[in-house]
Design a protein around this motif. Sequence first.
Motif, mmCIF file in Angstrom:
data_model
loop_
_atom_site.group_PDB
_atom_site.id
_atom_site.type_symbol
_atom_site.label_atom_id
_atom_site.label_comp_id
_atom_site.label_asym_id
_atom_site.label_seq_id
_atom_site.Cartn_x
_atom_site.Cartn_y
_atom_site.Cartn_z
ATOM 1 N N SER A 217 -36.039 35.806 -6.185
ATOM 2 C CA SER A 217 -36.639 35.394 -7.121
ATOM 3 C C SER A 217 -37.203 36.400 -7.963
ATOM 4 C CB SER A 217 -37.373 34.348 -7.078
ATOM 5 O OG SER A 217 -38.252 33.768 -8.646
ATOM 6 N N VAL A 218 -38.484 36.909 -7.157
ATOM 7 C CA VAL A 218 -39.042 38.195 -7.144
ATOM 8 C C VAL A 218 -38.590 39.731 -7.822
ATOM 9 C CG1 VAL A 218 -40.907 39.492 -6.010
ATOM 10 C CG2 VAL A 218 -41.347 37.150 -6.001
ATOM 11 N N ALA A 219 -37.622 39.449 -6.606
ATOM 12 C CA ALA A 219 -36.193 40.566 -6.856
ATOM 13 C C ALA A 219 -35.658 41.035 -8.558
ATOM 14 C CB ALA A 219 -35.549 40.857 -6.031
ATOM 15 N N ASP A 220 -35.922 39.719 -8.608
ATOM 16 C CA ASP A 220 -34.360 39.487 -10.442
ATOM 17 C C ASP A 220 -35.584 39.923 -10.913
ATOM 18 O OD1 ASP A 220 -32.553 39.082 -8.384
ATOM 19 O OD2 ASP A 220 -32.666 36.486 -8.484
ATOM 20 N N GLY A 221 -36.746 38.936 -11.143
ATOM 21 C CA GLY A 221 -38.152 39.355 -11.832
ATOM 22 C C GLY A 221 -38.363 41.054 -12.202
ATOM 23 N N LEU A 222 -38.201 42.153 -10.961
ATOM 24 C CA LEU A 222 -38.784 42.549 -11.445
ATOM 25 C C LEU A 222 -37.616 44.124 -11.406
ATOM 26 C CD1 LEU A 222 -41.276 42.865 -8.562
ATOM 27 C CD2 LEU A 222 -41.848 42.639 -10.689
ATOM 28 N N ALA A 223 -36.061 43.040 -11.682
ATOM 29 C CA ALA A 223 -34.934 44.397 -11.599
ATOM 30 C C ALA A 223 -35.402 45.601 -12.422
ATOM 31 C CB ALA A 223 -33.925 43.791 -11.918
ATOM 32 N N HIS A 224 -36.216 45.447 -13.757
ATOM 33 C CA HIS A 224 -36.133 46.614 -14.617
ATOM 34 C C HIS A 224 -37.220 47.264 -14.865
ATOM 35 C CE1 HIS A 224 -31.897 45.370 -16.101
ATOM 36 N NE2 HIS A 224 -32.745 43.904 -16.665
ATOM 37 N N ASP A 225 -37.973 46.448 -13.892
ATOM 38 C CA ASP A 225 -39.547 47.565 -13.760
ATOM 39 C C ASP A 225 -39.519 48.824 -12.525
ATOM 40 O OD1 ASP A 225 -42.297 47.803 -12.105
ATOM 41 O OD2 ASP A 225 -43.064 46.431 -13.784
ATOM 42 N N PRO A 226 -40.216 50.042 -13.004
ATOM 43 C CA PRO A 226 -39.772 50.995 -12.835
ATOM 44 C C PRO A 226 -40.138 51.281 -11.327
ATOM 45 C CG PRO A 226 -41.180 51.648 -14.658
ATOM 46 C CD PRO A 226 -40.906 49.783 -14.266
ATOM 47 N N VAL A 227 -41.337 50.756 -10.917
ATOM 48 C CA VAL A 227 -42.119 50.168 -9.741
ATOM 49 C C VAL A 227 -41.611 48.967 -8.997
ATOM 50 C CG1 VAL A 227 -44.512 49.850 -8.463
ATOM 51 C CG2 VAL A 227 -44.326 51.132 -10.897
ATOM 52 N N GLY A 228 -41.111 47.780 -9.432
ATOM 53 C CA GLY A 228 -40.871 46.891 -8.979
ATOM 54 C C GLY A 228 -41.252 46.568 -7.706
ATOM 55 N N LEU A 229 -40.204 46.483 -6.502
ATOM 56 C CA LEU A 229 -40.937 45.907 -5.752
ATOM 57 C C LEU A 229 -41.281 46.958 -4.597
ATOM 58 C CD1 LEU A 229 -37.753 43.618 -4.151
ATOM 59 C CD2 LEU A 229 -40.230 43.133 -4.518
ATOM 60 N N LYS A 230 -41.619 48.069 -5.211
ATOM 61 C CA LYS A 230 -42.021 48.738 -4.231
ATOM 62 C C LYS A 230 -43.424 49.001 -4.030
ATOM 63 C CE LYS A 230 -38.527 52.702 -5.858
ATOM 64 N NZ LYS A 230 -38.750 54.089 -5.998
ATOM 65 N N ALA A 231 -44.071 48.396 -4.469
ATOM 66 C CA ALA A 231 -45.348 47.746 -4.709
ATOM 67 C C ALA A 231 -45.803 47.120 -4.083
ATOM 68 C CB ALA A 231 -45.993 48.048 -6.288
ATOM 69 N N ALA A 232 -45.100 46.210 -3.354
ATOM 70 C CA ALA A 232 -45.112 45.339 -2.367
ATOM 71 C C ALA A 232 -45.696 45.269 -1.316
ATOM 72 C CB ALA A 232 -43.448 44.639 -1.852
ATOM 73 N N ALA A 233 -47.571 44.532 -1.398
ATOM 74 C CA ALA A 233 -48.131 44.948 -0.437
ATOM 75 C C ALA A 233 -48.017 44.339 0.675
ATOM 76 C CB ALA A 233 -49.403 45.194 -0.594
ATOM 77 N N GLY A 234 -48.900 44.117 1.844
ATOM 78 C CA GLY A 234 -49.212 42.832 3.277
ATOM 79 C C GLY A 234 -49.031 42.278 2.814
ATOM 80 N N GLY A 235 -50.153 41.153 1.976
ATOM 81 C CA GLY A 235 -49.874 39.678 1.906
ATOM 82 C C GLY A 235 -47.839 39.200 1.572
ATOM 83 N N PHE A 236 -46.764 39.827 0.440
ATOM 84 C CA PHE A 236 -45.795 40.032 0.075
ATOM 85 C C PHE A 236 -44.940 40.096 1.847
ATOM 86 C CE2 PHE A 236 -41.447 40.879 -1.372
ATOM 87 C CZ PHE A 236 -41.094 39.408 -2.511
#
Length: 284
Positions: free
Chosen positions: A198-217
Motif C-alpha cells: 500500500s505504501v509503495a503504491d502510494g509513493l510510486a511517483h514520489d522521487p524519494v518514496g520508500l528510500k526515506a523509510a526509517a527504523g519504524g517502518f
Amino acid sequence: MMTTVLISGLGLIGSSIARIIKAGDATVEIIGSDPDDNSAQFLVDHQIIDQRADFAQTAPQADLIILAGPVSVILSQIDELAQLKLKEQVLVTDVGSTKQSIMTEAKRLTHKGVAFLGGHPMAGSHLTGSRNGSIDLFNGSKYFLVTGSQTKQQLRDFEQLLDSANVDWTEITAETHDKLVSELSHLPHVVAATLVNSVADGLAHDPVGLKAAAGGFKSTTRIAALDPKMWTAIMMSNSQVIAQELATFKTALSHFEQAIQDQDEAAIYAAFAKAQRIRKSLDD
C-alpha cells in the motif's frame, strides 16, 4: 534409536535442525534432500549433513524423517511416503506452520502403521537459506507438538535428539495451533505485506518514496521480506482461520479509523496505551 535422520528441505529451519542434531550427537547420520543443489552441497561441505540424496530413495533407510519444506510440499511428501515401504519403527515429523491439513493428510501414514508427530518450532528470521541456519535459531522458543501415533519412547527420543535447541516443548491440538498461529504469525504477515504494498503504491511517483523509510517502518514490515512461495502455501493451507482473523482485524482497524476521524483523543490514547502495555509485557 534414531541413528539415521532424513531432513527434506534444507532452508533456514531444516538446516538449523541439522546443526542442532549434529551439536547434540555427532554420530547421528544426517541425510539431506533439497531441490536446491547449492543448499545441500553447502551443508555437506561444512559437515552439517553427512550426505545429500534423493528423498524417495533414502526414506526407507531412515529412523526419523523430518519434513521441513513448505506446507504444500509437506502434504505431497506425506502422500509419497505412504506409497513407500519404510522402517517399522520410523517416526515421521514435520515443521509446517499449519497443522490441521497436515495431520489430516498424515492419516494416510498412520493407517499403515507409520508413526507421525506434528511439529512447529515458533521461530524464524527474515534471513533465508541453509547458510543462515543456526544452532540458536529456536533458543527459548516454543516448539509445538501435535501428538499423533508416535510412541512415548519415540517422543522422548525426538526431544532428546533436539535437546541442544533449548526449546519449550508444548503439546497442542491441531485446531488450537492453527488459530493461535493465525493470530500470532499469519495475520501479522498479511498486515505487513499489505502495508508494504500500500505504501509503495502510494509513493510510486514520489522521487524519494520508500528510500526515506526509517527504523519504524522497517521493523514493522520486516517479515514481509520472507519467502512468498512459503507464505502462499501457508495462506492456502489455513485459509479459513486466517480469513476469520482478518475480518476481526478489519473491524478493529475500522474502529481506530473512526476514532481518528472523530478526533476522539481518549479512544486513540487508550488504544495506543493498551498496545504499549501488552507489547512491553512480551519482553518481560
